[in-house]
Write an enzyme that holds these catalytic residues in place. Structure first.
Site, PDB file in Angstrom:
ATOM      1  N   ALA A  73       0.692  -1.317   0.181  1.00  0.00           N
ATOM      2  CA  ALA A  73       0.027   0.021  -0.068  1.00  0.00           C
ATOM      3  C   ALA A  73       0.768   1.213   0.068  1.00  0.00           C
ATOM      4  O   ALA A  73       0.299   2.595  -0.054  1.00  0.00           O
ATOM      5  CB  ALA A  73      -0.912  -0.034   1.325  1.00  0.00           C
ATOM      6  N   LYS A  74       2.146   1.213   0.202  1.00  0.00           N
ATOM      7  CA  LYS A  74       2.954   2.348   0.040  1.00  0.00           C
ATOM      8  C   LYS A  74       3.208   2.889  -1.261  1.00  0.00           C
ATOM      9  O   LYS A  74       2.731   2.401  -2.155  1.00  0.00           O
ATOM     10  CB  LYS A  74       4.433   1.778   0.553  1.00  0.00           C
ATOM     11  CG  LYS A  74       4.601   1.388   1.947  1.00  0.00           C
ATOM     12  CD  LYS A  74       3.853   2.244   3.063  1.00  0.00           C
ATOM     13  CE  LYS A  74       3.860   1.538   4.479  1.00  0.00           C
ATOM     14  NZ  LYS A  74       3.345   2.413   5.608  1.00  0.00           N
ATOM     15  N   PRO A  75       3.698   4.362  -1.305  1.00  0.00           N
ATOM     16  CA  PRO A  75       3.858   4.939  -2.737  1.00  0.00           C
ATOM     17  C   PRO A  75       4.575   4.040  -3.545  1.00  0.00           C
ATOM     18  O   PRO A  75       4.203   3.902  -4.750  1.00  0.00           O
ATOM     19  CB  PRO A  75       4.482   6.227  -2.110  1.00  0.00           C
ATOM     20  CG  PRO A  75       3.951   6.501  -0.854  1.00  0.00           C
ATOM     21  CD  PRO A  75       3.712   5.041  -0.240  1.00  0.00           C
TER      22      PRO A  75
END
Length: 377
Positions: free
Chosen positions: A183-185
């Protein structure tokens, strides 16, 4: 509507991902294969530092960073209480004590003006968190750290790709640590992380620590971890790096659009003063990657329920400051970080990813305005 849309991204990079994974499957070097070095070199160049060391997770990256700095039992590490548990957890796991310093009420990042009073003879490092995708005030934090000869570890789990005055997150301190959680950039298809540093000696230590403390096969000068990044995850990240610069630009653009849309629909503001919706404030010369687009609203639970009824997913990052968590609460003064305690009651994160359409953002903004009781213009 999806809170984070990884499927659209995959549709754009599917062939590249498949080809890179197929290469790994064919050469069979699933641990420390050639993709690890390729990724590390590419990420180090992207950040603008000499060294990137791939890690098994962002959590292990924080742990390895402190191990490389020889932080241990009885030491103190200053950090923020308004963050995910991993930040304080890794400090305590080493036997050190997290010292929680309150946040700036506008940016939600550690308030550098409060640092001096928190430093003691046992302080061994400062660990700011670049929350929600915006870099902490690293220049001010580094200035305090330099006066006291302390290293700074940037917890950049949410800010990889962000920049401060043109300098990339993870390249702003002694060691920068990030996460490649999906879910991180910049997310892998499983756990992953990295440490970044310009210090050759620290880089050598970090490479040893991630591989059981060995400097060569079966020779262990120090204790370490099984903290290696998987080769297949490196292959996925290499494929994603091809679109990452465009995604950074999209995240910044979409964040600005959210703010404009919410402002058009009522008393939304980036400053306190009675606004029904408080939108994010990005410091001048900063570029946020908006890992979360987080607003403040009154009656958060009611707002979340109303949004859910309209098909708008939300999340809360974070409802309980770390110094109010049972594991850390003993021995700490209740209410010692009043800004964090106050903000934690009202923050709510809206759907945010690089592939949000303008119509989806309008739908979210309209729903937020109605849920928060604003009058539509």
């Amino acid at each position: 509507m999806q809170f984070i849309d990884l499927k659209t991204q995959y549709s754009l990079i599917e062939e590249n991902v498949k080809a890179r994974i197929e290469t790994v499957l064919r050469h069979g070097q699933f641990v420390m294969g050639p993709e690890i070095q390729e990724l590390e070199e590419r990420l180090a160049e992207f950040v603008g530092v000499r060294h990137c060391i791939g890690m098994s997770s962002g959590t292990d990256a924080l742990l390895a960073a402190m191990m490389a700095l020889e932080i241990g039992r009885g030491d103190e590490v200053i950090t923020t209480p308004f963050t995910f548990i991993a930040t304080g957890e890794m400090i305590a796991l080493l036997g050190a004590r997290p010292i929680f310093v309150d946040i700036d009420p506008v940016t939600y990042n550690l308030d550098p003006d409060l640092l001096e009073d928190a430093i003691t003879g046992r302080t061994r490092a400062i660990m700011p968190v670049s929350l929600y995708g915006q870099c902490a005030e690293m220049d001010a934090i580094n200035a305090v750290a330099e006066r006291h000869r302390l290293p700074v570890i940037e917890d950049a789990a949410q800010s990889f790709g962000a920049s401060d005055r043109g300098r990339r997150s993870c390249g702003l301190s002694t060691i920068g640590c990030t996460s490649f959680f999906p879910a991180k950039p910049l997310g892998a298809y499983g756990d992953g992380g990295a440490c970044f540093t310009g210090d050759d000696a620290l880089a050598k230590k970090l490479r040893e620590i991630r591989n059981h403390g060995q400097d060569r096969r079966y020779h262990h000068p120090s204790l370490g971890l099984n903290g290696r990044l998987d080769t297949i995850q490196a292959a996925v990240l290499l494929a994603k790096m091809d679109v990452f610069p465009d995604e950074i630009a999209a995240r910044s653009r979409l964040g600005d659009r959210y703010t404009a849309l919410l402002s058009e629909r009522g008393a939304a503001s980036t400053a306190t003063g009675g606004a029904a919706v408080l939108t994010p404030a990005i410091r001048p010369d900063n570029l946020s990657v908006y890992a979360q687009y987080t607003i403040q609203v009154p009656d958060r639970d009611e707002v979340a329920t109303r949004l859910q009824d309209r098909g708008i997913p939300t999340a809360v990052h974070y409802p309980v400051p770390l110094n109010e968590q049972p594991v850390f609460h003993v021995g700490l003064e209740t209410g010692a970080t009043p800004v964090s305690a106050d903000v934690a009651k009202r923050v709510i994160s809206l759907p945010m990813h690089p592939y949000l359409s303008e119509n989806e953002q309008i739908q979210v903004a309209d729903a937020v305005a109605k849920a928060a009781g604003l009058t539509l213009s």
